[in-house]
Scaffold this motif. Sequence first.
Motif, mmCIF file in Angstrom:
data_model
loop_
_atom_site.group_PDB
_atom_site.id
_atom_site.type_symbol
_atom_site.label_atom_id
_atom_site.label_comp_id
_atom_site.label_asym_id
_atom_site.label_seq_id
_atom_site.Cartn_x
_atom_site.Cartn_y
_atom_site.Cartn_z
ATOM 1 N N ASN A 105 -0.100 4.808 2.035
ATOM 2 C CA ASN A 105 0.524 4.206 3.837
ATOM 3 C C ASN A 105 2.465 3.506 3.984
ATOM 4 O OD1 ASN A 105 -2.441 4.439 4.536
ATOM 5 N ND2 ASN A 105 -2.348 2.070 4.653
ATOM 6 N N ASN A 124 8.130 -0.062 -2.556
ATOM 7 C CA ASN A 124 6.912 -0.529 -3.168
ATOM 8 C C ASN A 124 6.937 -2.006 -2.755
ATOM 9 O OD1 ASN A 124 4.695 -1.573 -5.503
ATOM 10 N ND2 ASN A 124 3.943 -0.669 -3.970
ATOM 11 N N ASN A 134 1.245 -1.181 -0.045
ATOM 12 C CA ASN A 134 0.028 -0.117 0.175
ATOM 13 C C ASN A 134 0.811 1.011 -0.164
ATOM 14 O OD1 ASN A 134 -1.562 2.511 0.606
ATOM 15 N ND2 ASN A 134 -3.333 0.947 1.627
#
Length: 259
Positions: A41, A60, A38
Motif C-alpha cells: 500500500n 517502510n 504495509n
Amino acid sequence: MDLKNKIAIVTGAGSGIGKSIAKTFAKAGATVVIAEINEENGRNTAMEMKEEGYPSMYLNTDVSSSASVQSMIEQTNDQFGRLDILVNNAGLEYFTTIEETTEEQWSKTMDVNLKGVFLGIKHAIPMMKKQGQGSIINIASVAGLSAWPGLGVYSAAKGGVVQLTKAAAVENGKYGIRVNSISPGAIRTPLLEEQYIGSTNDPAALEAELLKRNPLKRFGMPDDIAEAALYLAGERSQFVNGHSLVVDGGLTSFVGELI
Ligand SMILES: NC(=O)c1ccc[n+]([C@@H]2O[C@H](COP(=O)([O-])OP(=O)(O)OC[C@H]3O[C@@H](n4cnc5c(N)ncnc54)[C@H](O)[C@@H]3O)[C@@H](O)[C@H]2O)c1
C-alpha cells in the motif's frame, strides 16, 4: 501552493486518511515521505503520486518501533536535508469491550496509536529545533474526547494523543515548533468499514445509527481531514498551537433528539 518547498512525512499513508493527507500536501507543493508498515500500500501511494506528477518517497516504517521511527527521520534528513511537517497518522483499532480486550490488544493499540505518536514527536523534535520551525499534526479521534462502548482502549490511547499534543506544544513552542491534533469523527476508510462497523454483529444497524447521530447526515471523507491537516501544516495557522481540532460534522456536539 501553501506548502511550496516543504518536506513532510505522513505515517500510515498507504490507506485512508493518511493517503489523502499525503496527496493533498503534494498538491499544495510539498514533497511527501510515505511512511507505512504495509509495503504494498505504501509503494502504491508513492507510485500514484509520482504518476500524478508529485515527488514522493516510500519508507517502510513501523511507528511502534523506536529504531524504525529514528531511521524514518534520518533517511528523510539524508534525502532532503530538512523536515517541515510530520503527520503522526498511523493507527488501528479493536472493537471490543474493556472486559473482553486481551492484554495483547491493549499493548498493540497503545504501541501503535500512542507510543507511535510519542516516538514520532521525540525523533522529529531535534531536527525541527535545528531549523527553528516545524509543524507536527497528530491524528487523534472523537473517541479520545468522548467514550464509545466497545472502543475503550482505543479511547484511552486517543485521549493520550490529545494530551501528549498539548504537552509537546508547550515544551516546544519556544523553538518555533507547533504541535496540534485533529480528532476525526466517522470517516469512510478501511479502518471504519472493516475494524469498526464490519466487526460488529449488525453492521447495517451501526452504520444507520452513526448517520442518524450526525447533524450533517453523512460520513466524513478522508479529504475532510486532509483539508484540516493542510490548514494546521501551513502558514495560515501560525498562532494555533496545542489545539485539538474536531472534524466530525457535529457528531460530538449532538446529545440526542429531544422532540
Ligand atoms: N476512519 C475513521 O473513522 C477515524 C476516526 C477517528 C480517527 N481515525 C484515525 O485516523 C488515522 C488513520 O486511520 P484510517 O481511518 O485512515 O485507517 P486505515 O486503516 O485506512 O489507515 C491506517 C494506516 O496505518 C497503517 N499502520 C498501521 N499500523 C502501523 C504501524 N505500526 N506503522 C506504520 N503504519 C501503520 C496501516 O497499514 C494503514 O495503512 C488513525 O490514527 C485512526 O485511528 C480514524
